[in-house]
Write a protein that holds these residues in place. Structure first.
Motif, PDB file in Angstrom:
ATOM      1  N   GLU A 183       0.873  -1.182   0.000  1.00  0.00           N
ATOM      2  CA  GLU A 183       0.000   0.000   0.000  1.00  0.00           C
ATOM      3  C   GLU A 183       0.904   1.223   0.000  1.00  0.00           C
ATOM      4  OE1 GLU A 183      -3.319  -1.786   3.076  1.00  0.00           O
ATOM      5  OE2 GLU A 183      -2.425   0.165   3.464  1.00  0.00           O
ATOM      6  N   ILE A 184       0.786   2.049  -1.035  1.00  0.00           N
ATOM      7  CA  ILE A 184       1.629   3.230  -1.138  1.00  0.00           C
ATOM      8  C   ILE A 184       0.732   4.459  -1.184  1.00  0.00           C
ATOM      9  CG2 ILE A 184       3.378   4.432  -2.515  1.00  0.00           C
ATOM     10  CD1 ILE A 184       4.496   1.829  -1.556  1.00  0.00           C
ATOM     11  N   GLY A 185       0.908   5.352  -0.239  1.00  0.00           N
ATOM     12  CA  GLY A 185       0.122   6.572  -0.202  1.00  0.00           C
ATOM     13  C   GLY A 185       0.487   7.497  -1.347  1.00  0.00           C
ATOM     14  N   ALA A 186      -0.509   8.200  -1.869  1.00  0.00           N
ATOM     15  CA  ALA A 186      -0.264   9.130  -2.977  1.00  0.00           C
ATOM     16  C   ALA A 186       0.674  10.256  -2.550  1.00  0.00           C
ATOM     17  CB  ALA A 186      -1.585   9.718  -3.467  1.00  0.00           C
ATOM     18  N   LEU A 187       0.712  10.548  -1.231  1.00  0.00           N
ATOM     19  CA  LEU A 187       1.570  11.634  -0.736  1.00  0.00           C
ATOM     20  C   LEU A 187       2.852  11.103  -0.117  1.00  0.00           C
ATOM     21  CD1 LEU A 187      -1.266  13.676   1.027  1.00  0.00           C
ATOM     22  CD2 LEU A 187      -0.279  14.139  -1.221  1.00  0.00           C
ATOM     23  N   THR A 203     -13.238  20.860   7.424  1.00  0.00           N
ATOM     24  CA  THR A 203     -13.743  20.117   6.269  1.00  0.00           C
ATOM     25  C   THR A 203     -12.826  18.945   5.922  1.00  0.00           C
ATOM     26  OG1 THR A 203     -14.737  22.099   5.366  1.00  0.00           O
ATOM     27  CG2 THR A 203     -14.325  20.314   3.800  1.00  0.00           C
ATOM     28  N   LEU A 204     -13.418  17.790   5.640  1.00  0.00           N
ATOM     29  CA  LEU A 204     -12.647  16.644   5.162  1.00  0.00           C
ATOM     30  C   LEU A 204     -12.568  16.730   3.642  1.00  0.00           C
ATOM     31  CD1 LEU A 204     -14.253  13.896   7.412  1.00  0.00           C
ATOM     32  CD2 LEU A 204     -11.920  14.779   7.592  1.00  0.00           C
ATOM     33  N   ALA A 205     -11.378  16.529   3.100  1.00  0.00           N
ATOM     34  CA  ALA A 205     -11.218  16.721   1.655  1.00  0.00           C
ATOM     35  C   ALA A 205     -10.133  15.811   1.101  1.00  0.00           C
ATOM     36  CB  ALA A 205     -10.853  18.181   1.374  1.00  0.00           C
ATOM     37  N   PRO A 206     -10.256  15.441  -0.190  1.00  0.00           N
ATOM     38  CA  PRO A 206      -9.147  14.716  -0.826  1.00  0.00           C
ATOM     39  C   PRO A 206      -7.955  15.657  -1.019  1.00  0.00           C
ATOM     40  CG  PRO A 206     -10.891  15.173  -2.417  1.00  0.00           C
ATOM     41  CD  PRO A 206     -11.383  15.676  -1.097  1.00  0.00           C
ATOM     42  N   ILE A 207      -6.741  15.113  -0.915  1.00  0.00           N
ATOM     43  CA  ILE A 207      -5.532  15.918  -1.135  1.00  0.00           C
ATOM     44  C   ILE A 207      -4.748  15.293  -2.279  1.00  0.00           C
ATOM     45  CG2 ILE A 207      -3.429  16.848  -0.096  1.00  0.00           C
ATOM     46  CD1 ILE A 207      -4.552  16.407   2.625  1.00  0.00           C
ATOM     47  N   ASP A 208      -4.611  16.054  -3.359  1.00  0.00           N
ATOM     48  CA  ASP A 208      -3.808  15.559  -4.481  1.00  0.00           C
ATOM     49  C   ASP A 208      -2.345  15.902  -4.285  1.00  0.00           C
ATOM     50  OD1 ASP A 208      -6.103  14.660  -5.661  1.00  0.00           O
ATOM     51  OD2 ASP A 208      -6.454  16.545  -6.741  1.00  0.00           O
ATOM     52  N   GLU A 209      -2.116  17.114  -3.768  1.00  0.00           N
ATOM     53  CA  GLU A 209      -0.751  17.572  -3.561  1.00  0.00           C
ATOM     54  C   GLU A 209      -0.693  18.264  -2.213  1.00  0.00           C
ATOM     55  OE1 GLU A 209       1.324  18.806  -7.513  1.00  0.00           O
ATOM     56  OE2 GLU A 209      -0.740  19.530  -7.596  1.00  0.00           O
ATOM     57  N   ARG A 210       0.525  18.397  -1.687  1.00  0.00           N
ATOM     58  CA  ARG A 210       0.706  18.981  -0.351  1.00  0.00           C
ATOM     59  C   ARG A 210       0.129  20.387  -0.257  1.00  0.00           C
ATOM     60  NH1 ARG A 210       2.366  15.741   4.050  1.00  0.00           N
ATOM     61  NH2 ARG A 210       3.697  14.115   3.204  1.00  0.00           N
ATOM     62  N   HIS A 211       0.115  21.111  -1.379  1.00  0.00           N
ATOM     63  CA  HIS A 211      -0.372  22.488  -1.315  1.00  0.00           C
ATOM     64  C   HIS A 211      -1.820  22.613  -1.795  1.00  0.00           C
ATOM     65  CE1 HIS A 211       1.546  21.998  -5.290  1.00  0.00           C
ATOM     66  NE2 HIS A 211       0.551  22.744  -5.715  1.00  0.00           N
ATOM     67  N   ARG A 232       1.938  27.752   1.884  1.00  0.00           N
ATOM     68  CA  ARG A 232       0.869  26.935   1.282  1.00  0.00           C
ATOM     69  C   ARG A 232       1.065  25.473   1.653  1.00  0.00           C
ATOM     70  NH1 ARG A 232      -0.319  28.698  -4.947  1.00  0.00           N
ATOM     71  NH2 ARG A 232      -0.386  30.943  -4.585  1.00  0.00           N
ATOM     72  N   VAL A 233       2.327  25.052   1.677  1.00  0.00           N
ATOM     73  CA  VAL A 233       2.633  23.662   2.004  1.00  0.00           C
ATOM     74  C   VAL A 233       2.571  23.443   3.515  1.00  0.00           C
ATOM     75  CG1 VAL A 233       4.457  21.925   1.911  1.00  0.00           C
ATOM     76  CG2 VAL A 233       4.049  23.388  -0.058  1.00  0.00           C
ATOM     77  N   ASN A 234       2.978  24.455   4.266  1.00  0.00           N
ATOM     78  CA  ASN A 234       3.072  24.317   5.721  1.00  0.00           C
ATOM     79  C   ASN A 234       2.843  25.680   6.386  1.00  0.00           C
ATOM     80  OD1 ASN A 234       3.783  23.942   8.372  1.00  0.00           O
ATOM     81  ND2 ASN A 234       5.826  23.112   7.950  1.00  0.00           N
ATOM     82  N   PRO A 235       1.583  25.997   6.714  1.00  0.00           N
ATOM     83  CA  PRO A 235       1.266  27.323   7.253  1.00  0.00           C
ATOM     84  C   PRO A 235       1.964  27.629   8.576  1.00  0.00           C
ATOM     85  CG  PRO A 235      -0.739  26.089   6.720  1.00  0.00           C
ATOM     86  CD  PRO A 235       0.402  25.139   6.608  1.00  0.00           C
ATOM     87  N   ARG A 236       2.429  26.603   9.280  1.00  0.00           N
ATOM     88  CA  ARG A 236       3.041  26.853  10.588  1.00  0.00           C
ATOM     89  C   ARG A 236       4.556  27.021  10.527  1.00  0.00           C
ATOM     90  NH1 ARG A 236       0.338  21.864  13.442  1.00  0.00           N
ATOM     91  NH2 ARG A 236       1.009  21.076  11.414  1.00  0.00           N
ATOM     92  N   LEU A 237       5.115  26.978   9.311  1.00  0.00           N
ATOM     93  CA  LEU A 237       6.560  27.078   9.143  1.00  0.00           C
ATOM     94  C   LEU A 237       7.055  28.464   9.562  1.00  0.00           C
ATOM     95  CD1 LEU A 237       8.989  25.440   7.861  1.00  0.00           C
ATOM     96  CD2 LEU A 237       8.513  26.685   5.752  1.00  0.00           C
ATOM     97  N   GLU A 238       8.021  28.510  10.480  1.00  0.00           N
ATOM     98  CA  GLU A 238       8.650  29.794  10.831  1.00  0.00           C
ATOM     99  C   GLU A 238       9.752  30.084   9.820  1.00  0.00           C
ATOM    100  OE1 GLU A 238       9.329  30.725  15.085  1.00  0.00           O
ATOM    101  OE2 GLU A 238       8.727  28.643  15.408  1.00  0.00           O
ATOM    102  N   VAL A 239      10.002  31.360   9.574  1.00  0.00           N
ATOM    103  CA  VAL A 239      10.980  31.735   8.541  1.00  0.00           C
ATOM    104  C   VAL A 239      11.949  32.771   9.093  1.00  0.00           C
ATOM    105  CG1 VAL A 239      11.298  32.671   6.215  1.00  0.00           C
ATOM    106  CG2 VAL A 239       9.236  31.344   6.738  1.00  0.00           C
ATOM    107  N   ILE A 240      13.242  32.570   8.856  1.00  0.00           N
ATOM    108  CA  ILE A 240      14.253  33.576   9.199  1.00  0.00           C
ATOM    109  C   ILE A 240      15.107  33.813   7.950  1.00  0.00           C
ATOM    110  CG2 ILE A 240      16.224  34.150  10.671  1.00  0.00           C
ATOM    111  CD1 ILE A 240      15.085  32.220  12.783  1.00  0.00           C
ATOM    112  N   LEU A 241      15.279  35.070   7.601  1.00  0.00           N
ATOM    113  CA  LEU A 241      16.119  35.432   6.462  1.00  0.00           C
ATOM    114  C   LEU A 241      17.569  35.506   6.958  1.00  0.00           C
ATOM    115  CD1 LEU A 241      15.217  36.166   3.560  1.00  0.00           C
ATOM    116  CD2 LEU A 241      15.423  38.571   4.201  1.00  0.00           C
TER     117      LEU A 241
END
Lengths: 113, 279
Positions: free
Chosen positions: A32-36, A78-86, B247-256
């Motif tokens: 079983e391999i997760g899409a993510l 809300t529960l939702a499908p996730i295709d990509e991390r973003h 977008r990928v991780n809203p909780r990510l802290e950032v330092i320049l």
């Protein structure tokens, strides 16, 4: 990416199971391999071919079941499908859905003789 | 060998905090052996068929499906959990630093350790496929460093770190910085037992990296946006890079940061101090 390490992990699990069950041959491995899970199934098969040669699972069929990504919005729940991390929440548009399913990799079963 | 990135899994060599040039040390010691460089042989023993043959006639050709349901990364996760408790018992804060090659990880570490100036006991684990160069750069700051060469491996794993830990002089309540193999993909999947993953993105890499390589950014708690001193010469959009990372991780802290000019080093050390207080 790291498919060879994963293939070695699969071989260890399969060999341990075969030993425990006193099997003489492993005919089939069901994964079983997760899409993510950030693993390329073709690359994994390629590595498994290599890693399983000379093992009890040499020549075993490899079935890959893809587990789709599923998550929950941290803002509105809300529960939702996730295709990509973003993938944003389909209800409120918030990013960073909490991944509930589809980011793991498991050996589900083996067919033994 | 892995068809995608050339990664091979079982060849890691772990050096010593005294450095890994075995020949030179042997010459210095004037003996044929040395304790300081004992490269660990990680090749696994050949698969043992013991116990698999004796009932073969009884069971011939009777196929049966056996449920297994085990995580492929389960072994790594168990070792990582043991590392985590080992570190927690000693109240050592461990950070796993990850980035693509050339983002300035080692330069950032050197700059931070120089700024720290021994105020906090620190040690470094350096992960690279080949060479001892990075560990030598760290040792030049006076901080003990141990090099792990992964051979063809594209990431550190928990077992390599487990074997490195007892070889390092780690003080209670100290800081352990683990510089992973330069690779924006694979290291994200392997828990080492660290308290936090820190991702380094340099402004010469392009602001879309968090979307292109999301797993690393999803797994991290802190992003150091490095080489800030080069911003005047580039069209890199800092706000957009941070927005993509969030977008990928809203909780990510950032330092320049800039390892060359020193921007953000104090802010990063303050972040470390804050996390150490809760370690």
């Amino acid at each position: 990416m790291h498919e060879l390490s994963l293939a070695e992990g699969i071989r260890d699990i399969v060999e341990e199971t075969a030993t425990m069950e006193a099997a003489t041959r492993v005919r089939r491995i069901v994964l079983e391999i997760g899409a993510l899970a950030a693993v390329d199934a073709d690359a994994l098969r390629f590595c498994l071919d290599e890693v399983l040669s000379d093992s009890i699972a040499e020549g075993a069929e490899v079935d890959v079941i893809e587990v789709p990504g599923r998550g929950r919005c941290r803002q509105c729940g809300t529960l939702a499908p996730i295709d990509e991390r973003h993938t944003p929440c389909p209800s409120c548009g918030a990013y960073g859905l909490e991944v509930l399913e589809g980011d793991r990799m498991r050996v589900q079963a083996v067919e033994l003789e | 060998m892995c068809g995608v990135c050339g990664c091979g899994g079982s060849e890691a060599r772990i050096g010593s905090v005294f450095g890994g040039d075995r020949n030179k040390r042997v010459q210095r010691a004037g003996t044929g052996t040395t304790q300081a460089w004992r490269a660990i042989d990680t090749r696994r023993p050949a698969a043992s068929p013991a116990g698999l043959d004796h009932e073969s006639t009884d069971r011939a050709s009777v196929a049966r499906l056996q449920r297994v349901e085990r995580d492929i990364l389960g072994k790594n996760e168990r070792i990582a959990a043991a590392n985590r408790s080992w570190l927690a018992e000693r109240r050592i804060l461990a950070l796993n630093l990850m980035s693509s090659p050339g983002s300035g990880k080692t330069s950032l570490l050197v700059r931070a350790l120089e700024t720290l100036g021994g105020r906090l006991p620190a040690a470094v684990i350096e992960g690279d496929q080949q060479t001892e160069f990075d560990a030598e750069r760290i040792r030049a700051t006076g901080v003990p460093a141990l090099q792990i060469n992964t051979g063809k491996g594209c990431h550190l794993d928990a077992d390599m770190v487990a074997r490195a830990l007892p070889r390092l002089p780690l003080a209670e309540r100290g800081l352990l910085l683990i510089e992973n193999v330069g690779n924006l993909v694979c290291p994200a999947a392997f828990d080492l037992g660290e308290a936090h993953k820190v991702v380094i993105l340099s402004v010469t890499e392009g602001e879309d990296k968090p979307l292109k390589y999301p797993d690393m950014f999803a797994a991290a708690d802190l992003m150091l946006l490095n080489k800030a001193d080069l911003l005047p010469y580039l069209s890199f959009d800092v706000e957009r890079a941070i927005e993509y990372a969030h977008r990928v991780n809203p909780r990510l802290e950032v330092i320049l940061t800039s390892a060359t000019r020193g921007d953000g080093i104090d802010a990063w050390l303050a972040w470390i101090e804050r996390e150490r207080a809760s370690a």
